[in-house]
Design an enzyme around this catalytic site. Structure first.
Site, PDB file in Angstrom:
ATOM      1  CG  ASP A   5      -3.084   2.815   5.126  1.00  0.00           C
ATOM      2  OD1 ASP A   5      -4.278   2.585   4.869  1.00  0.00           O
ATOM      3  OD2 ASP A   5      -2.235   1.939   5.315  1.00  0.00           O
ATOM      4  CG  ASP A  29       1.689   3.234   4.672  1.00  0.00           C
ATOM      5  OD1 ASP A  29       0.536   2.933   5.006  1.00  0.00           O
ATOM      6  OD2 ASP A  29       2.556   2.398   4.359  1.00  0.00           O
ATOM      7  CG  ASP A  82      -0.205   0.196   2.522  1.00  0.00           C
ATOM      8  OD1 ASP A  82       1.047   0.291   2.513  1.00  0.00           O
ATOM      9  OD2 ASP A  82      -0.876   0.259   3.561  1.00  0.00           O
TER      10      ASP A  82
END
Length: 432
Positions: A356, A268, A266
């Site tokens: 995120d 961040d 992902d």
DNA sequence: CGGCATACG
DNA sequence: CGTAT
DNA sequence: GCCG
């Protein structure tokens, strides 16, 4: 030198080749379940935002049927469990397999022990080639050394191979690879006799929550690694959105990419506003912007309790702003310099990416940066060290000295290491 | 023989 | 229970 | 499972 063993070792670690984590699925059945269960772009269904879809809606029933159809038509159903083709596992991978198996068996102690063992080896400048070289290393005991001995001697481990060929392990591994499905849910599904995604999706009594719906819908994209170029592109998208709200805001890439990795699962990002107090609504405004652009595929936001007093009254004030959010974004290929990291035969010009966002108040930035740079094991070791060796409490927001009964301030990560009486550790040395 | 990181929905 | 590092 |  008690709980600090790991921290000192990692000072000596050298940069390792950054690769995304191997999956075991890839090794055994060739394609198996990894065949794109959800070709997110091949149907108009996938383009519909899921944000307001309830589990019971007609839309979702249609989606379940659709995905089940895809599964059943493309996969053997139920899948044939072939004995794994064993590649030579590194010691770290072997320990990770053991850790994961203990996790599935709900034995958190042994699980953690094997995670630490893997971590210790990862932090070494070069691979261990003899038991002698491992003699003085911490977190390696009787069991781990027996596994090491076996692997060093003949390149494989009976115990690890038994786990890898275990049907239950394979199924739990498959189920937990879905965003929103953890060990308990995976275990529940397995106990009910379910063995594949298609069986899960075809089961009418199973009601997937919003996260799991997104997990299945974007499975192909989310389980594929995110490249650094894609992470930069995501950064640019967020940067544009933020800049339209407050021009002087700052964006910091954290997580694995800050530790120097080339791929991640992902992206961040920390968003900080120059104006104090501006961070209060920043995240929700960014989310609004992404929603308006039509690229927000999933969103869950969480408030922060940046209360210094733990008084309920203070807590109340902080309740209506969002300090972090978990998103799934639609990333257009045209925005990525090196092009999308796509699966073969995928003709879409976009992919879904997990993102995120965190937005701390400026005076907590250093703690947030330290907390979100990871790795997970590094954070656990650091917090354990703080508690056991320094009688301090460390989290993403602050560092509390239990002896002095006060919060310690920090503007940089180095300040925090200083408070803990540790040498500064570079992000790329925190991979273990 | 107890502890194992910590926080949020 | 799940998510994040 | 390893450590204090």
């Amino acid at each position: 030198m008690t709980g600090s063993c790991r921290l000192h070792i990692s000072v000596w670690s050298s940069r390792r080749k950054a690769t995304c984590r191997k999956t075991f699925r890839g090794q055994r059945q060739g394609q198996g379940h990894r065949r794109r269960i959800s070709p997110s772009g091949s149907s108009h269904l996938a383009r519909l935002p899921l944000l307001s879809v309830s589990h019971h809606s007609l839309f979702f029933k249609a989606l379940q049927f659709f995905m089940c159809h895809i599964c059943c038509s493309r996969l053997r159903c139920p899948p044939l469990r072939l004995p794994p083709v064993f590649v030579l596992l590194s010691l770290q991978d072997a320990f990770e397999v053991l850790a994961e198996n203990y996790e599935f068996s709900e034995m958190e102690g042994p699980c953690l022990a094997f995670r630490r063992a893997a971590s210790v080896l990862k932090s070494l400048p070069s691979a261990v080639e003899s038991l002698r070289a491992a003699q003085d290393l911490p977190c390696l005991g009787e069991h781990t050394k027996a596994v090491m001995e076996e692997i060093l001697r003949c390149g494989r481990s009976f115990e690890v191979e038994k786990i890898l060929s275990d049907e239950r392990f394979q199924t739990l591994k498959l189920f937990t690879s879905v965003f929103g499905v953890g060990p308990k849910t995976a275990e529940k599904w397995h106990r009910r006799g379910l063995r594949s995604f298609s069986e899960v999706l075809a089961e009418p009594s199973i009601h997937l929550n919003r996260m799991q719906q997104s997990g299945f819908l974007h499975y192909g994209d989310i389980s594929r690694a995110v490249s650094k170029a894609e992470a930069r592109a995501v950064g640019n998208i967020i940067d544009e959105a933020v800049r339209a709200i407050t021009p002087d805001a700052m964006l910091t890439l954290t997580g694995g990419f800050r530790r120097g990795k080339e791929f991640g699962h992902d992206v961040d990002l920390i968003v900080t506003a120059a104006e104090p107090g501006r961070e209060q609504n920043l995240l929700s405004e960014i989310i609004d912007s992404l929603k308006k652009q039509g690229i927000l595929l999933f969103c869950e936001y969480q408030a922060s309790t940046f209360d210094t007093t733990k008084l309920p009254s203070h807590r109340f004030e902080a309740m209506d702003h969002f300090a972090k959010c978990f998103l799934i974004l639609r990333l257009e290929g045209s925005r990525v310099d090196e092009g999308l990291h796509s699966a073969e035969g995928d003709s879409r010009n976009w992919r879904a990416v997990r993102v995120d966002l965190v937005s701390p108040p400026a005076d907590h930035f250093a703690f947030t940066l330290l907390g979100w740079t990871g790795s997970r094991q590094f954070e656990r070791d650091l917090r354990r060290f703080a508690r056991l060796e320094r009688r301090m409490l460390l989290d993403n927001h602050a560092l509390f000295d239990k002896t002095k009964k006060e919060f310690l301030t920090a503007t940089t990560e180095k300040d925090i290491f200083d408070h803990l009486g540790l040498e500064y550790i570079e992000p790329w040395q925190r991979n273990a």
